[in-house]
Write an enzyme that holds these catalytic residues in place. Structure first.
Site, PDB file in Angstrom:
ATOM      1  N   ASN A  11       9.312  -9.226  16.253  1.00 32.44           N
ATOM      2  CA  ASN A  11       9.713 -10.204  15.816  1.00 32.44           C
ATOM      3  C   ASN A  11      11.160  -9.564  14.539  1.00 32.44           C
ATOM      4  O   ASN A  11      10.775  -8.836  13.809  1.00 32.44           O
ATOM      5  CB  ASN A  11       8.360 -10.595  14.534  1.00 32.44           C
ATOM      6  CG  ASN A  11       8.895 -11.623  14.326  1.00 32.44           C
ATOM      7  OD1 ASN A  11      10.278 -12.070  13.763  1.00 32.44           O
ATOM      8  ND2 ASN A  11       7.959 -12.782  13.682  1.00 32.44           N
ATOM      9  N   LYS A  36      12.515 -11.104  13.109  1.00 32.22           N
ATOM     10  CA  LYS A  36      12.997 -11.077  10.968  1.00 32.22           C
ATOM     11  C   LYS A  36      11.721 -10.456  10.252  1.00 32.22           C
ATOM     12  O   LYS A  36      11.491  -9.791   9.468  1.00 32.22           O
ATOM     13  CB  LYS A  36      12.050 -12.754  10.815  1.00 32.22           C
ATOM     14  CG  LYS A  36      12.253 -13.389   9.356  1.00 32.22           C
ATOM     15  CD  LYS A  36      12.128 -14.812   9.628  1.00 32.22           C
ATOM     16  CE  LYS A  36      12.654 -15.402   7.476  1.00 32.22           C
ATOM     17  NZ  LYS A  36      11.909 -16.775   7.997  1.00 32.22           N
ATOM     18  N   GLU A  90       7.969   3.140   8.213  1.00 31.04           N
ATOM     19  CA  GLU A  90       8.312   4.531   7.642  1.00 31.04           C
ATOM     20  C   GLU A  90       9.189   5.348   8.320  1.00 31.04           C
ATOM     21  O   GLU A  90      10.443   5.595   7.530  1.00 31.04           O
ATOM     22  CB  GLU A  90       7.177   5.625   7.791  1.00 31.04           C
ATOM     23  CG  GLU A  90       5.839   5.216   8.047  1.00 31.04           C
ATOM     24  CD  GLU A  90       4.505   5.689   7.737  1.00 31.04           C
ATOM     25  OE1 GLU A  90       4.220   6.376   6.812  1.00 31.04           O
ATOM     26  OE2 GLU A  90       3.834   5.192   8.617  1.00 31.04           O
ATOM     27  N   ILE A 111      -0.233  -5.066   5.884  1.00 27.24           N
ATOM     28  CA  ILE A 111      -0.244  -4.533   4.518  1.00 27.24           C
ATOM     29  C   ILE A 111       0.983  -4.938   4.086  1.00 27.24           C
ATOM     30  O   ILE A 111       1.376  -4.573   3.290  1.00 27.24           O
ATOM     31  CB  ILE A 111      -0.514  -3.145   4.028  1.00 27.24           C
ATOM     32  CG1 ILE A 111       0.403  -2.859   5.861  1.00 27.24           C
ATOM     33  CG2 ILE A 111      -1.476  -2.134   4.818  1.00 27.24           C
ATOM     34  CD1 ILE A 111       0.852  -1.270   5.244  1.00 27.24           C
ATOM     35  N   GLY A 112       0.916  -6.444   4.827  1.00 30.17           N
ATOM     36  CA  GLY A 112       2.784  -6.850   4.323  1.00 30.17           C
ATOM     37  C   GLY A 112       3.924  -6.464   5.511  1.00 30.17           C
ATOM     38  O   GLY A 112       4.736  -7.073   5.258  1.00 30.17           O
ATOM     39  N   LYS A 137       7.961   1.485  18.463  1.00 27.50           N
ATOM     40  CA  LYS A 137       7.823   2.038  18.641  1.00 27.50           C
ATOM     41  C   LYS A 137       6.652   2.872  16.851  1.00 27.50           C
ATOM     42  O   LYS A 137       7.197   3.553  16.498  1.00 27.50           O
ATOM     43  CB  LYS A 137       8.983   3.301  18.544  1.00 27.50           C
ATOM     44  CG  LYS A 137       8.844   3.170  20.927  1.00 27.50           C
ATOM     45  CD  LYS A 137       9.709   4.734  20.958  1.00 27.50           C
ATOM     46  CE  LYS A 137      11.668   4.430  20.353  1.00 27.50           C
ATOM     47  NZ  LYS A 137      12.347   5.595  20.758  1.00 27.50           N
ATOM     48  N   GLY A 143       0.365  -0.932  -0.148  1.00 25.72           N
ATOM     49  CA  GLY A 143      -0.019   0.440  -0.221  1.00 25.72           C
ATOM     50  C   GLY A 143       0.545   1.360  -0.206  1.00 25.72           C
ATOM     51  O   GLY A 143       0.643   2.247  -0.539  1.00 25.72           O
TER      52      GLY A 143
END
Ligand code: MOS
Length: 732
Positions: free
Chosen positions: A624, A626, A698, A462-463, A694, A233
């Site tokens: 996570n 990964k 982005e 969204i992936g 946090k 997205g």
């Protein structure tokens, strides 16, 4: 063992790589017919007449919907209700605006018929360049949802600028960019009486539900939005754009379910873009290297105001990132005949930090100071803009660990001083930051007769790994292994959750899953305490724990399934809705990072090749390792795209986008992507939210473009103040 933090595989990974994950357009809705969009071929004007006779006469055509025959929509409430692209009037506000929808029994017939729609226009002259009309800039009405003023000021930056020992007064330009997710926008819409169901590619099922309900003037309860998977997205699926509405309109008209998939070319005018920015910065520092003045005047390209409003908050980091007593930031919009811009990965910060972090580098150069040393000298210990302490800030550790891994101390200061054979080598760095957001969210937990858990929340993946991370939170709280958890999302019938944007999903939905699972754990433990046959009535909850679908106590254990069977319970459910406390009032909350880039420039040909990227990030607690690593390196690559490749080109005469495809819209490919190292500076604080994450989607791209531009300067001595940086910028 706790699963949070572990590098476990995506729980939906197998479904995705085997093609079994169903994306919006792939749902087999019986009787579905096909809609295609017809878009304007002029940049401004009015539709004088539409000839649809040829299209209507084609075999299999069910409807040709135009502004002449489209139903008038109530368009109640909310933004994104622009009339023209919803076929509500005859105005042409930009080139590539939707002007008709053709519905047929097959996609091929719909496309064929669409090619026969004839349009007569009154041509007006489009405004195609914001640079030409910068003097007509206006103040945003609704800056950052009206929560912040568009302008801010502390001290007197203009007076202090004149007194500075070193000054930078420069204009930086970033281009229009498009998100280009792999999955295009797609919607299947079906009406059952007055009930609307849409399968649509969206980052926000709840907002899609509200927007569609408002547009059609129906109760949101009568709109169900389903979206279990999103093929990327980056912000362009964060709003509900006209194609979804037009699919629902078409379905109503033809009385059948309608599928509408936006083509790649149409994606360039259907769902927003990162707007072009022109940013004027005036920074000054004293002889000791302390910032004394920062003025950041940001101009952002807009559509015509009739389409809505979107303003890039380019000055966001300038307000808070460095210690400086005199700071002014302004935001202005410049209307053009373009479609409405929108959020794109790190909105505001990505464009803004290119300017900010380039100017900081320029000041360091002017002071003959190492750019990292200059940043450390101006390190902000508190957020001076909000006048609050940071909830946490491990940026100093990011600088140190990033510099160490990169080998920054071996950098020679002078431009053109480092070489590798015939190549000029440049080392550049920049700071990244992104605000930590959180919104209210809810989740439901269902434990069934076999003792395993189903968790539902109306969020999206969204992936980024939402399925996986939420499953981990639930597993740890319920004392289960991750494979015993089934996490469902992407259905507006589930408890409400916010849009998957602003890097806030874990911080928002995670606490809801945590709270619902904690409530479930209490119920299950209480069930054991009250079970007479166990005879644990004298114990309290703290003496018990959940492990592998079993309640374990000091005097034995009992499976959850057995406990429920004995008490005649087929299932137990808990639902929790949670929201932030007042922490945002007391603390400034941000994630941080430090980016280091090495490039090589062919001095004869001007070709730039990225050699190494090192980023070190404080994004709070690792959920996570990964999926986090994947986000970090993906964000850095996104930043390389911004630095060196991405730009949407608009024809100056017609306002038509000329590279509306992924061959001519350049994106970094594997051969462009060097050795990328992402270092996690773990910072497990629970002030921002109960999980301590946090937000990471982005942050990793924010500083990359400036780090590349700074490396280009270091390699060549040429300061490039516009993106993307091109060969021709270096052949001077
Ligand atoms: Mo993001 S640009 O908030 O999807």
């Amino acid at each position: 063992m706790a699963s949070i933090g572990q590098p476990i595989d995506r729980v939906d990974g197998r479904l995705k790589v085997t093609g079994r994950a169903k994306y919006a357009a792939e749902f087999a809705v019986p009787g579905v017919v096909h809609a295609v969009l017809v878009q304007s071929t002029i940049g401004a004007g009015v539709i004088m007449s539409l000839d649809t006779a040829g299209a209507k006469a084609m075999p299999g055509v069910l409807a040709v919907i135009t502004p002449e025959n489209a139903p008038k929509l109530p368009l109640k409430g909310g933004a994104q209700m622009a009339r023209a692209p919803l076929l509500q009037d005859m105005n042409i506000l930009f080139n590539g605006q939707h002007i008709a929808v053709v519905v047929a029994d097959t996609l091929e017939r719909a496309n064929d018929a669409a090619s026969l729609v004839r349009v007569q226009y009154r041509h007006d002259e489009p405004i195609t360049s914001m640079d030409a009309v910068l003097d007509q800039a206006y103040i945003p009405k609704n800056f950052r949802n009206g929560e912040h003023p568009a302008d801010s000021m502390r001290g007197n930056p203009d007076l202090s600028f004149s007194a500075g020992a070193a000054q930078v007064d420069a204009t930086y330009v970033t281009p229009m960019e498009h998100h280009n997710p792999m999955e295009p926008h797609a919607t299947i819409a079906r009406w059952d009486g007055d009930q609307l169901t849409v399968w649509t590619a969206t980052q926000g099922i709840s907002s899609a539900q509200a927007t569609l309900a408002g547009q059609f003037g129906i109760d949101p309860k009568n709109v169900r939005v389903i979206c279990p998977y999103v093929g990327g997205g980056f912000g362009c699926k964060g709003s509900t754009w006209p194609p979804a509405t037009l699919a629902a309109m078409a379905a109503k008209i033809v009385g059948k379910p309608v599928r509408l998939v936006v083509t790649r070319a149409q994606m360039f005018t259907s769902n927003g873009y990162r707007p072009r920015t022109v940013q004027k910065l005036r920074f000054a520092a004293d002889a000791q290297g302390h910032l004394v003045a920062m003025r950041h005047d940001g101009f952002t390209q807009m559509s015509l105001p009739a389409l809505g409003e979107f303003a890039e908050p380019v000055g966001l980091a300038t307000e808070m990132l460095y210690d400086c007593p005199n700071v002014a930031v302004t935001h202005r919009l410049v209307a053009t005949n373009a479609s409405l811009p929108t959020y794109m990965r790190a909105p505001g910060l990505a464009s803004g930090n290119f300017a900010l972090e380039s100017a900081i580098d320029e000041l360091a150069v002017a002071l003959h100071m190492d750019p990292l040393e200059f940043r450390l000298r101006n390190y902000a210990e508190i957020d001076q803009h909000e006048n609050k302490p940071y909830a946490s800030k491990a940026l100093r550790a990011c600088y140190q660990q990033g510099a160490e891994a990169f080998g920054w101390s071996r950098r020679s200061h002078e431009p053109r001083s480092m070489h590798d054979g015939k190549y000029l080598v440049g080392w550049g760095m920049a700071t990244s930051t992104y605000p930590t957001h959180r919104m209210p969210a809810s989740a439901k937990v269902h434990v069934g007769a076999n003792g395993t858990a189903l968790i539902q929340s109306g969020t999206q993946d969204i992936g980024t790994g939402t399925y996986t991370v939420m499953s981990q939170i639930a597993a740890d709280t319920l004392g289960m292994k991750v494979d015993r958890i089934q996490f469902e999302l992407g259905d507006s019938n589930f408890p409400r959750a916010p849009v998957s944007g602003g890097s806030m999903t874990v911080a928002s939905v995670g606490p809801a899953v945590l709270a619902a699972c904690e409530a479930m754990r209490e119920k299950l433990l209480d069930l054991a305490l009250s079970d007479r046959r166990l005879g644990w009535q004298d114990l309290n909850r703290d003496a018990l724990r959940l492990q592998d679908q079993t309640v374990v106590g000091p005097r034995g254990r009992v499976s959850v399934a057995e406990l429920m069977a004995r008490q005649g319970q087929d299932f137990i459910e808990t639902t929790s809705s949670v929201k932030a406390g007042d922490e945002a009032k007391r603390y400034a909350m941000h994630s941080f990072g430090a980016q280091f880039v090495e490039i090589r420039v062919d001095a004869d040909l001007g070709e730039i090749r990225v050699g190494r990227c090192v980023g070190a990030f404080d994004a709070g607690r690792v959920m996570n390792a990964k999926t986090e690593h994947s986000q970090l390196i993906g964000g850095i690559v996104f930043g390389l795209g911004m630095a060196l490749f991405e730009e949407t080109h608009v024809d100056g005469e017609t306002g038509r986008i000329v590279n509306a495809n992924v061959a001519d819209y350049l994106l970094p490919v594997n051969a462009d992507v060097p050795d990328v190292t992402a270092i996690v500076v773990e910072n497990d604080e629970r002030t921002s939210n109960p999980l301590g994450a946090k937000g990471i989607g982005e942050l990793p791209m924010v500083g990359v473009a400036a780090a590349v531009a700074n490396a280009v300067y270091h390699a060549t001595g040429i300061r490039v103040r516009k993106l993307p940086i091109r060969i021709e910028d270096l052949l001077v």
